[in-house]
Design an enzyme around this catalytic site. Structure first.
Site, mmCIF file in Angstrom:
data_model
loop_
_atom_site.group_PDB
_atom_site.id
_atom_site.type_symbol
_atom_site.label_atom_id
_atom_site.label_comp_id
_atom_site.label_asym_id
_atom_site.label_seq_id
_atom_site.Cartn_x
_atom_site.Cartn_y
_atom_site.Cartn_z
ATOM 1 C CG ASP A 338 12.687 13.061 -1.682
ATOM 2 O OD1 ASP A 338 12.435 12.281 -2.615
ATOM 3 O OD2 ASP A 338 12.158 14.180 -1.595
ATOM 4 C CG ASP A 360 6.033 7.785 -3.278
ATOM 5 O OD1 ASP A 360 5.246 6.966 -3.799
ATOM 6 O OD2 ASP A 360 5.984 9.007 -3.487
#
Length: 649
Positions: A338, A360
């Site tokens: 993030d 990710d």
């Protein structure tokens, strides 16, 4: 037998938890007291007694003019109360108290150690041996019974955030019970401990914050990050999940409150991938926030300043990456989570050749989506080269998925990468990405700028490009409108629609909308879970393109093979392994992903495939290669069953 000065310690079979030794105080003239910790045996910790020097050096105390009088004087407090052994009652606010701690992992202390606490599952013999008599109700129950009790406890809450807080409370009290509960009820609890509930938890982290989890590294620690890493009690770290909180799910800049993401991800590394909890380290890099509401919130737990950028940010991140490698070695996996687009791509590109790094949002999402597409081909026919892809969203996830689709297509057809990219189109906030916009595009968007007239509306892009697959990674809710879905259904007999944005509120469309507006013909999957949908007498079970299918098994594969770098072929291997786990029974229900009930088995197969490819590419360092990698992966997995504690002789 251990002695300190003239005092015999452990002269009997054991010592009760939180008791001082040598009469409860240091003898005059003796050396400074030790911190004594007795650890019960387990896979992660030895059953030994550890003597640690106190945090404050003896010389510092001796030379400190305002320190509290020595505890050995043993003067009683006023009103004839208990002896003020540590001097707290005699200290004033401008005097220092030395935080002496003499503890043994037995009794009261043992019940409050989440690594070893078993609650009512302590046996009669363990209660006697570890000074637990009277500290627990008399009944003894099994861990299975505890799981039944806890799932009932969690289910009594109607609000998802309350369920989340109940699970986090359990994790801080009884680690093994937490993971056993999560594993046995994974489909029910995955949305609680991770998306979509974790998004709300991050938004309200300041108000629900009870106990620190993970490491917080801020601009205040610049120049001292290695020292901060060494403050973490566990030394054998294998996986780090790190965020700077700038782009939490689809919720934007949440600053320091983004810690919920690394904590949640690592819970899944353990529950779904079998990585030991003690080998996982969640980290938040706090460089400030540009979120005005947080800057003005008195409960905000992070730095109240605007985000650092440019050289200041780069220097802090470089110090962090160097310190991690120095402290934990070459083979520690660092998962970026993030980060904002500009930093995410730059960090991955900068460190992928020197560190074991994985993003990710870019790579994990791409791998799980590619697996779903490969599986979906069995329902719609053809291969990847026969399909045309249109993305709404051209950030980390969108471009990452597009690139992995192109790599797999190129691998299957032996066609040049530049050629297969022409079948993949992206739409961003300014419309279709085309060649005429190339000069103004960010570098990660430029490979997707194809020759075409400008198109500003998504529905127009659908009608002109005529895609067979529509993928949403925009973070903008309800952007797959009825008009868009109907256009996809008019072009395709079985349109593939993937609404991937998280949390649920940001999903491009709901499962019900996708099935209803396509007259039940859509093959649908989403990033957040949706319940089954009934349409014209038929029940459709929507799939979930959740990264949790990939990253736990992917990480396990890297760890068990000792892989030192992440190669794109490892991601392709993970996708192929996941797609292979979709059964005919799943296809009959319209599913393109297997159920989460078998996730640990799925993770073992993914880990084996990733490890096999790492050995093939020469990236693995753990030699010799195991003959059966699936069995080896299963043998490496952490299991949360309680351990029996050694009895005192």
């Amino acid at each position: 037998m251990i002695s300190s000065s003239s005092c015999s310690f452990l002269s009997n079979s054991a010592v009760a938890g939180s008791r001082s030794f040598c009469g409860g105080a240091q003898r005059k003239g003796s050396s400074s007291p030790f911190r004594v910790v007795c650890l019960a045996p387990s896979n992660d910790r030895s059953g030994s007694v550890v003597l640690d020097s106190p945090a404050v050096k003896k010389e510092q105390i001796k030379n400190e003019p305002t320190s509290v009088p020595d505890a050995a004087e043993e003067e009683p407090v006023s009103a004839g109360g208990p002896r003020d052994v540590y001097g707290e009652d005699r200290a004033t606010e401008d005097q220092f108290v030395t935080p002496w701690n003499v503890s043994v992992a037995s009794g009261y202390t043992l019940l409050r150690d989440p690594h070893f606490n078993k609650g009512l599952a302590f046996t009669e013999k363990e209660r006697d041996a570890h000074y637990l008599r009277g500290l627990l109700p008399p009944t003894v129950i099994s861990q299975d019974t505890q799981v039944k009790k806890m799932i009932q406890h969690v289910r009594q809450y109607q609000v998802p955030l309350q369920k989340y807080m109940a699970m986090m409370d359990l994790q801080e009290r009884n680690e093994r019970l937490f993971y056993k509960l999560l594993i046995e009820h994974v489909e029910e609890l995955l949305p609680v401990v991770y998306t979509p509930t974790v998004g709300e938890a991050c938004q309200k982290y300041g108000s629900i914050f009870m106990r620190p989890q993970g490491l917080y590294i801020s601009l205040k620690e610049k120049g001292r990050i290695l020292e901060v890493l060494r403050n973490w009690p566990e030394k054998n770290i294998q996986v780090i999940v790190v965020t700077d909180g700038e782009r939490i799910l689809g919720l934007g800049d949440l600053g320091c409150q983004g810690m919920g993401i690394p904590v949640g991800k690592l819970s899944l590394y353990t529950a779904l991938g079998g990585v030991r909890p003690s080998a996982c380290l969640p980290i938040t890099i706090d460089v400030g926030t540009n979120n005005e509401s947080l800057l003005n919130d008195e409960l905000y737990i992070g730095l109240k300043q605007r985000r650092a950028t440019g050289q200041e940010y780069a220097e802090l991140m470089h110090e962090f990456m160097s310190a991690v490698k120095q402290n934990y070695g070459e083979k520690v996996l660092i998962q970026f989570e993030d980060f904002a687009n500009h930093n995410a791509f730059d960090l991955l590109e900068k460190y992928r050749s020197t560190h074991l790094v994985f993003n990710d949002d870019i790579q994990g999402t791409a791998s799980v989506v590619l697996a779903g597409l490969v599986a979906a081909l069995k329902l719609v026919g053809g291969n990847l080269a026969d399909h045309r892809f249109l993305f709404l969203g051209a950030g980390e996830a969108g471009t990452g998925i597009a690139e992995l689709i192109a790599l797999e297509t190129s691998k299957q057809t032996n066609a040049p990468l530049e050629e297969v990219r022409k079948n993949i189109w992206l739409v961003d906030s300014k419309g279709l990405i085309v060649s005429s916009r190339k000069e103004s595009l960010q570098h990660f968007k430029k490979p997707w700028a194809h020759d075409h007239e400008p198109v500003h509306r998504l529905v127009d892009a659908v009608n002109k490009i005529k895609p067979t697959v529509l993928i949403g990674t925009s973070g903008q809710g309800r952007t797959f409108t009825k008009e868009v879905i109907e256009a996809m259904a008019s072009i395709n007999e079985k349109p593939i629609i993937l609404s991937l944005s998280n949390p649920t509120s940001q999903s491009e469309c709901t499962a019900e909308e996708a099935y209803k507006w396509s007259q039940g013909r859509a093959i649908f999957a989403s990033g957040s879970p949706f319940p089954p949908v009934e349409y014209e007498g038929k029940v459709f079970v929507p799939g979930q393109a959740n990264n949790a299918y990939i990253f736990p098994g992917f990480g396990l594969g890297l760890i068990m093979s000792g892989t030192i770098r992440v190669h794109d072929d490892l991601l392709l291997a993970a996708s192929e392994a996941l797609a292979a786990q979709v059964s005919e029974e799943n296809f009959e229900k319209g599913l393109i992903y297997p159920p989460f009930t078998n996730i640990r088995k799925i993770s073992a197969h993914i880990a084996a495939s990733v490890a096999a490819k790492a050995y093939e590419l020469g990236l693995a360092t753990r030699l010799p290669q195991p003959k059966d990698l699936v069995k080896f992966a299963e043998s490496c997995m952490y299991t949360p069953a309680y351990r029996s504690y050694r009895q005192q002789e």
